[in-house]
Write an enzyme that holds these catalytic residues in place. Structure first.
Site, mmCIF file in Angstrom:
data_model
loop_
_atom_site.group_PDB
_atom_site.id
_atom_site.type_symbol
_atom_site.label_atom_id
_atom_site.label_comp_id
_atom_site.label_asym_id
_atom_site.label_seq_id
_atom_site.Cartn_x
_atom_site.Cartn_y
_atom_site.Cartn_z
ATOM 1 N N TYR A 223 14.094 47.664 9.519
ATOM 2 C CA TYR A 223 13.098 48.848 9.095
ATOM 3 C C TYR A 223 13.862 49.491 8.112
ATOM 4 C CZ TYR A 223 10.187 47.520 13.292
ATOM 5 O OH TYR A 223 9.321 46.672 13.955
ATOM 6 N N HIS A 231 6.841 49.732 8.539
ATOM 7 C CA HIS A 231 6.732 48.341 8.904
ATOM 8 C C HIS A 231 7.892 47.722 8.844
ATOM 9 C CE1 HIS A 231 2.569 48.207 10.121
ATOM 10 N NE2 HIS A 231 2.250 48.886 9.006
ATOM 11 N N LYS A 262 6.669 39.649 5.635
ATOM 12 C CA LYS A 262 8.399 40.028 5.655
ATOM 13 C C LYS A 262 9.225 39.020 5.032
ATOM 14 C CE LYS A 262 7.066 42.081 10.178
ATOM 15 N NZ LYS A 262 6.409 43.467 9.404
#
Length: 286
Positions: A223, A231, A262
């Site tokens: 993070y 997020h 991601k």
């Protein structure tokens, strides 16, 4: 100094001050695994203790910010410690504090009730006047307090603080040497742990917050700030430099990262203790 307690090879922080310091000052998040006192049967919101990853605990230990300890075995069931003068003093002090707490809550509750009655006095007086008129009685008393019974707070309704650790440090605690593998701390020297810790320490040193990545099929989630506000940007997969990766595994990791928005980091640790990273992003075919 943060106290980390070991139980069956797992690291826990019981003191809320230590848990807060670990998060706010050292970017160690951990996972709350304890039940809440008022809602013990739900598992949506949990409380202390804070369970740490082996890598999180080792980082705090390696930086000299924590100590690793464990409690010795409890006394035999037949052993009676009530004759201990020190124990009797603690019990007496606890009961005295409990009584003072109760009296303070009675005073505060009575004040709150009086304030509430003052705000509702006019409506209560009007309602009582109408009731007396219907029943043919005379005028009500001028003061509301003359007909109000004395306030009593039941003892079973008082709020009690439930400590999450011993009020006094246990004399039976022993410090565990985390440099040497043992039954209590078996991770030191294990190749997988050493690789994961090298990568964890490297990412932590770059200013990231790091948590377990098991729910996304990785080793860590990375993070840019506190996970309560951000997020995760990366899913870290720890892979040994000597372990070959098949094309299917690379494609699966890339597509997984794309589906959850991601970037996948394939991380490896060198023999000199340095970490290397390779990022994967699925762009599709044109």
């Amino acid at each position: 100094m943060i106290r980390i307690h070991i139980l069956d090879g797992k690291a826990f922080v019981w003191n809320y001050v230590d848990a807060r310091r670990a998060r706010e000052e050292h970017r160690i998040v951990g996972t709350l695994v304890g039940a809440l006192a008022r809602k013990p049967r739900q598992n949506v919101r949990l409380g202390l203790p804070l369970q740490l990853l082996p890598e999180e605990a080792r980082l705090l230990l390696d930086k000299g910010l924590a100590t690793l300890c464990k409690n010795t075995a409890s006394p035999p069931p037949g052993e009676d410690t009530r004759e201990d003068p020190l124990s009797q003093q603690k019990v007496t002090a606890y009961q005295k504090g409990l009584e003072e707490n109760y009296q303070e809550q009675v005073r505060l509750a009575a004040e709150q009730r009086k304030i509430l009655l003052d705000t509702l006095a006019e409506r209560i007086a009007q309602g009582r006047a109408k009731k007396r008129q219907r029943e043919g009685e005379g005028e009500p008393p001028s003061k509301l307090g003359e007909v109000e019974p004395s306030f009593v707070l039941p003892r079973d309704s008082m709020m009690i603080q439930l400590p999450t650790e011993r009020v006094y440090p246990c004399q039976e605690e022993v410090v565990v040497d985390w440099h040497v593998p043992s039954k209590d701390w078996p991770y030191t020297g294990q190749p997988d742990h050493e690789m994961r810790y090298c990568i964890f320490r490297s990412l932590w040193g770059k200013g990231f917050y790091i948590t377990s990545g098991s729910k996304f099929g990785g080793d860590f989630l990375v993070y840019p700030g506190d996970p309560m506000r951000f997020h995760a940007h990366y899913i870290a997969l720890c892979v040994s430099q000597d372990t070959p990766l098949s094309l299917c595994d690379i494609i699966s990791a890339g597509r997984l990262g794309t589906n959850v928005k991601k970037t996948v980091l394939i991380c490896s640790a060198g023999k000199d203790g340095t970490a290397t990273y390779t990022s994967l992003q699925w762009t599709g075919m044109q």
